[in-house]
Design an enzyme around this catalytic site. Structure first.
Site, PDB file in Angstrom:
ATOM      1  N   SER A  13       0.862  -1.199   0.000  1.00 41.78           N
ATOM      2  CA  SER A  13       0.000   0.000   0.000  1.00 41.78           C
ATOM      3  C   SER A  13       0.887   1.234   0.000  1.00 41.78           C
ATOM      4  O   SER A  13       1.664   1.449   0.945  1.00 41.78           O
ATOM      5  CB  SER A  13      -0.883   0.014   1.241  1.00 41.78           C
ATOM      6  OG  SER A  13      -1.382   1.324   1.424  1.00 41.78           O
ATOM      7  N   HIS A  38      -1.205  -1.274  -4.295  1.00 38.02           N
ATOM      8  CA  HIS A  38      -2.463  -0.960  -3.601  1.00 38.02           C
ATOM      9  C   HIS A  38      -2.524   0.538  -3.323  1.00 38.02           C
ATOM     10  O   HIS A  38      -1.608   1.119  -2.751  1.00 38.02           O
ATOM     11  CB  HIS A  38      -2.519  -1.755  -2.305  1.00 38.02           C
ATOM     12  CG  HIS A  38      -3.806  -1.635  -1.550  1.00 38.02           C
ATOM     13  ND1 HIS A  38      -4.914  -2.405  -1.827  1.00 38.02           N
ATOM     14  CD2 HIS A  38      -4.168  -0.828  -0.517  1.00 38.02           C
ATOM     15  CE1 HIS A  38      -5.900  -2.102  -0.998  1.00 38.02           C
ATOM     16  NE2 HIS A  38      -5.469  -1.128  -0.194  1.00 38.02           N
ATOM     17  N   ASP A  40      -4.760   3.596  -1.686  1.00 40.03           N
ATOM     18  CA  ASP A  40      -5.820   3.909  -0.735  1.00 40.03           C
ATOM     19  C   ASP A  40      -6.355   5.313  -0.962  1.00 40.03           C
ATOM     20  O   ASP A  40      -5.644   6.296  -0.770  1.00 40.03           O
ATOM     21  CB  ASP A  40      -5.276   3.772   0.693  1.00 40.03           C
ATOM     22  CG  ASP A  40      -5.068   2.328   1.084  1.00 40.03           C
ATOM     23  OD1 ASP A  40      -6.012   1.527   0.925  1.00 40.03           O
ATOM     24  OD2 ASP A  40      -3.954   1.982   1.537  1.00 40.03           O
ATOM     25  N   MET A  42      -9.036   8.056   0.219  1.00 40.54           N
ATOM     26  CA  MET A  42      -9.852   8.400   1.400  1.00 40.54           C
ATOM     27  C   MET A  42     -10.397   9.811   1.262  1.00 40.54           C
ATOM     28  O   MET A  42      -9.711  10.703   0.760  1.00 40.54           O
ATOM     29  CB  MET A  42      -8.989   8.313   2.657  1.00 40.54           C
ATOM     30  CG  MET A  42      -8.318   6.972   2.850  1.00 40.54           C
ATOM     31  SD  MET A  42      -7.416   6.917   4.396  1.00 40.54           S
ATOM     32  CE  MET A  42      -6.621   5.301   4.265  1.00 40.54           C
ATOM     33  N   HIS A  71      -8.379   1.030  -3.805  1.00 39.81           N
ATOM     34  CA  HIS A  71      -9.304   0.806  -2.686  1.00 39.81           C
ATOM     35  C   HIS A  71      -9.975   2.136  -2.365  1.00 39.81           C
ATOM     36  O   HIS A  71      -9.345   3.031  -1.805  1.00 39.81           O
ATOM     37  CB  HIS A  71      -8.467   0.281  -1.502  1.00 39.81           C
ATOM     38  CG  HIS A  71      -9.240   0.055  -0.243  1.00 39.81           C
ATOM     39  ND1 HIS A  71      -8.612  -0.147   0.972  1.00 39.81           N
ATOM     40  CD2 HIS A  71     -10.577  -0.011   0.003  1.00 39.81           C
ATOM     41  CE1 HIS A  71      -9.537  -0.330   1.906  1.00 39.81           C
ATOM     42  NE2 HIS A  71     -10.723  -0.236   1.343  1.00 39.81           N
ATOM     43  N   MET A  73     -12.242   4.409  -0.338  1.00 40.26           N
ATOM     44  CA  MET A  73     -12.902   4.611   0.957  1.00 40.26           C
ATOM     45  C   MET A  73     -13.580   5.966   0.880  1.00 40.26           C
ATOM     46  O   MET A  73     -13.176   6.926   1.549  1.00 40.26           O
ATOM     47  CB  MET A  73     -11.853   4.531   2.076  1.00 40.26           C
ATOM     48  CG  MET A  73     -11.333   3.122   2.298  1.00 40.26           C
ATOM     49  SD  MET A  73      -9.753   3.052   3.146  1.00 40.26           S
ATOM     50  CE  MET A  73      -8.650   3.204   1.735  1.00 40.26           C
ATOM     51  N   MET A 142     -11.344  -6.169   5.577  1.00 41.64           N
ATOM     52  CA  MET A 142     -10.563  -5.190   6.330  1.00 41.64           C
ATOM     53  C   MET A 142     -10.204  -5.781   7.690  1.00 41.64           C
ATOM     54  O   MET A 142     -11.080  -6.201   8.451  1.00 41.64           O
ATOM     55  CB  MET A 142     -11.363  -3.891   6.527  1.00 41.64           C
ATOM     56  CG  MET A 142     -11.655  -3.103   5.261  1.00 41.64           C
ATOM     57  SD  MET A 142     -10.201  -2.727   4.246  1.00 41.64           S
ATOM     58  CE  MET A 142      -9.185  -1.793   5.406  1.00 41.64           C
ATOM     59  N   ASP A 180      -6.625  -6.710   4.250  1.00 37.02           N
ATOM     60  CA  ASP A 180      -6.047  -5.368   4.236  1.00 37.02           C
ATOM     61  C   ASP A 180      -6.014  -4.773   5.630  1.00 37.02           C
ATOM     62  O   ASP A 180      -7.067  -4.487   6.215  1.00 37.02           O
ATOM     63  CB  ASP A 180      -6.877  -4.476   3.297  1.00 37.02           C
ATOM     64  CG  ASP A 180      -6.279  -3.078   3.139  1.00 37.02           C
ATOM     65  OD1 ASP A 180      -5.181  -2.831   3.664  1.00 37.02           O
ATOM     66  OD2 ASP A 180      -6.927  -2.253   2.472  1.00 37.02           O
TER      67      ASP A 180
HETATM   68  C1  DX5 Z   1      -6.360   1.273   5.718  1.00 37.77           C
HETATM   69  C2  DX5 Z   1      -5.871   0.993   4.329  1.00 37.77           C
HETATM   70  C3  DX5 Z   1      -4.779  -0.010   4.265  1.00 37.77           C
HETATM   71  C4  DX5 Z   1      -3.535   0.413   4.973  1.00 37.77           C
HETATM   72  C5  DX5 Z   1      -2.602  -0.731   5.127  1.00 37.77           C
HETATM   73  O1  DX5 Z   1      -7.421   2.168   5.669  1.00 37.77           O
HETATM   74  O2  DX5 Z   1      -6.920   0.531   3.526  1.00 37.77           O
HETATM   75  O3  DX5 Z   1      -4.512  -0.363   2.928  1.00 37.77           O
HETATM   76  O4  DX5 Z   1      -2.881   1.438   4.315  1.00 37.77           O
HETATM   77  O5  DX5 Z   1      -1.514  -0.291   5.867  1.00 37.77           O
HETATM   78  P1  DX5 Z   1      -0.837  -1.210   6.976  1.00 37.77           P
HETATM   79  O6  DX5 Z   1      -0.314  -2.397   6.252  1.00 37.77           O
HETATM   80  O7  DX5 Z   1       0.221  -0.332   7.545  1.00 37.77           O
HETATM   81  O8  DX5 Z   1      -1.910  -1.551   7.968  1.00 37.77           O
HETATM   82 ZN    ZN Z   2      -6.433  -0.381   1.541  1.00 37.08          ZN
END
Ligand code: DX5
Ligand code: ZN
Length: 228
Positions: A13, A38, A40, A42, A71, A73, A142, A180
């Site tokens: 990620s 990956h 993220d 947000m 991903h 969110m 998750m 994840d």
């Molecule tokens: C959390 C994310 C994850 C996160 C993973 O909201 O979706 O992808 O970045 O990071 P680690 O591996 O540090 O938990």
């Molecule tokens: Zn993620």
């Protein structure tokens, strides 16, 4: 599930990457053996953090050689899906909790030519999947409450992985099962035993000086035949 090492995918990620050198970081994890990148996304609304949007995903897509596992969110999500498809996402995962019309959202992703994934928060029951499993290429369990990297793995995710793996296999579907959050060398084996085949690792990878070594260690531990 152990012993299926050729199927195991490691998805670093980039949330934990050095964003001032994002291109270099993406190239480095790809060269180190990453299977997916990956990403993220947000929105400060669905989750209590803000990260990046389609502009940065598009920039990463220009230099990435591995599929971008995006991903989302964010809520609402449907209006932004075309932008992430155009940006170059290979897989777009949306949260079951983030859309009232999950069936419509997943069909939209596929209609636009992308692989579709559905993500479940730690508190979201597995039954939310049963009517959409045939519409997805990936389920994301998750194992942290989404919003931040570097959190601790929530053990209950292992039960969910086992049940979802059984659902996928019982229905004879080709669906990847991604875990994840909080994945480290010492817990990846349990997640693999529970049925996960794609492993997101953010802080575990980017906190290390040697990305090749950590990705190899994660892959080796996930592939072990016997419990650690
Ligand atoms: C959390 C994310 C994850 C996160 C993973 O909201 O979706 O992808 O970045 O990071 P680690 O591996 O540090 O938990
Ligand atoms: Zn993620």
């Amino acid at each position: 599930m152990a012993g299926s090492s050729p199927m195991i995918k490691i998805a670093p990620s980039i949330l934990s990457a050095d964003f001032s050198r994002l291109g270099e970081e993406v190239r480095a994890v790809e060269q180190a053996g990453a299977d997916y990148v990956h990403v993220d996304v947000m929105d400060g609304h669905f989750v209590p953090n803000l990260t990046i949007g389609p502009l940065v995903v598009g920039a990463v897509a220009k230099i990435a050689t591995k599929p971008l596992d995006v991903h989302l969110m964010i809520s609402p999500v449907d209006p932004f899906i075309p932008d992430f498809v155009k940006a170059g996402a290979a897989i777009i995962s949306v949260h079951a909790e983030a859309t009232l019309h999950l069936d419509r959202t997943l069909r939209l992703i596929r209609e636009l030519g992308c692989k579709a994934g559905v993500a479940l928060n730690p508190a979201t029951p597995i039954c939310n999947l049963s009517s959409v499993l045939h519409l997805v290429d990936m389920v994301v369990v998750m194992s942290v409450n989404p919003g931040f990297g570097g959190q601790f793995f929530i053990d209950h995710a292992l039960h969910k992985l086992k049940t979802i793996r059984r659902m996928i296999n019982d229905r004879g579907l080709q669906v990847e099962l991604e875990v994840d959050g909080g994945i480290k060398p010492d817990n990846i084996h349990a997640a693999a035993q529970a049925g996960a085949d794609v492993f997101v690792a953010g802080s575990a990878v980017f906190s290390q000086p040697d990305y090749t070594a950590i990705i190899q260690e994660l892959r080796a531990n996930a592939s072990l035949e016997v419990p650690l």
